[in-house]
Design an enzyme around this catalytic site. Sequence first.
Site, PDB file in Angstrom:
ATOM      1  N   GLY A 299      14.926   6.444   7.643  1.00 27.99           N
ATOM      2  CA  GLY A 299      13.782   6.260   6.816  1.00 27.99           C
ATOM      3  C   GLY A 299      13.897   7.162   5.545  1.00 27.99           C
TER       4      GLY A 299
ATOM      5  CG  HIS B  68      18.886   4.131   3.742  1.00 25.23           C
ATOM      6  ND1 HIS B  68      18.167   5.238   3.174  1.00 25.23           N
ATOM      7  CD2 HIS B  68      19.568   4.712   4.892  1.00 25.23           C
ATOM      8  CE1 HIS B  68      18.401   6.244   3.769  1.00 25.23           C
ATOM      9  NE2 HIS B  68      19.255   6.084   4.906  1.00 25.23           N
TER      10      HIS B  68
ATOM     11  N   GLY C 195      26.769   4.242   6.634  1.00 23.72           N
ATOM     12  CA  GLY C 195      27.309   4.854   5.370  1.00 23.72           C
ATOM     13  C   GLY C 195      28.610   5.577   5.563  1.00 23.72           C
TER      14      GLY C 195
ATOM     15  CB  VAL D 292      25.203   4.265  -2.606  1.00 22.44           C
ATOM     16  CG1 VAL D 292      24.557   3.946  -4.021  1.00 22.44           C
ATOM     17  CG2 VAL D 292      25.774   2.966  -1.865  1.00 22.44           C
TER      18      VAL D 292
END
Length: 283
Positions: free
Chosen positions: A31, A37, A147, A176
């Site tokens: 979360g 994400h 990731g 990212v």
Amino acid sequence: MEIIKDLRVMQARSGFLRQEGKAIGFVPTMGYLHEGHLTLLRRAREENDIVVLSIFVNPAQFGAGEDYEKYPRDTEGDLAKASEAGTDIAFLPEVAEMYPAGYATYVNVEGLTEKLCGRSRPGHFRGVTTVVLKLFNLVQPHRAYFGEKDYQQLVVIKKMVSDLNLDLQIIGCPTVRESDGLAMSSRNAYLSPQERLSALCLSRSLAKAEELIRGGEKSPQSIINEISKVIEKEPGAKIDYVAVCHPETLGDLESIDSQALIALAVKIGPARLLDNRLVKVNN
Ligand code: PAF
């Protein structure tokens, strides 16, 4: 977007979707969703019929005195972002359901998990692989997306999937970054504005390392020394490890000849941050 909390409902839903011939793409998370994400969710959206996101802050992967209690949580904000990114099902299991009283079964990938982060976080990857395998059994995905910022986690999960003959594909996606180079992480939320600036030393030191390797430097120790110099200049930065290793075995390299994973863990104030860069050299 459908929200499922019950484990049996999730498993039955996935079983039904599979019977219908739907391809299920899965993004497991703890979360506090950020653009990293959302990129995984969008990729899953492109490649599958159904996209499942899980949000579960997994106590089994936090050691004593680590940040389990204060790990940032924002379920409402996460659900809005996930829905916007095209998620079909948000799976939000409860701790007491995932680990009921008497829970006793854990998965351990030997070797790989003792290196890098495993040295300072013993038991961490055992918690990760255990929850990820449980989530795979519940969600039954065809593809799962992780990731590359957590490079060791990705390698460990691939190894578990291969060793346990799990019938799904693990897809690693590029890290990212913020526009100034900081790798996105939910733990960036712990940083004060000053610490946020200091944290740029991770990506800066990796850029410097890549430049040196591209300029012909082959010695892992020289690279480690140069990275350490950049990081140690930053007040408040404390190196956990700097490693130049093989991207699959994670073993230390003796010489940088074809490719190297340069991996870092650095404490900046209250946050332990990770970053890495895979450098391929053309001989
Ligand atoms: O990368 C994470 O957020 C977690 O380690 C994962 C894979 C969701 C397991 O709890």
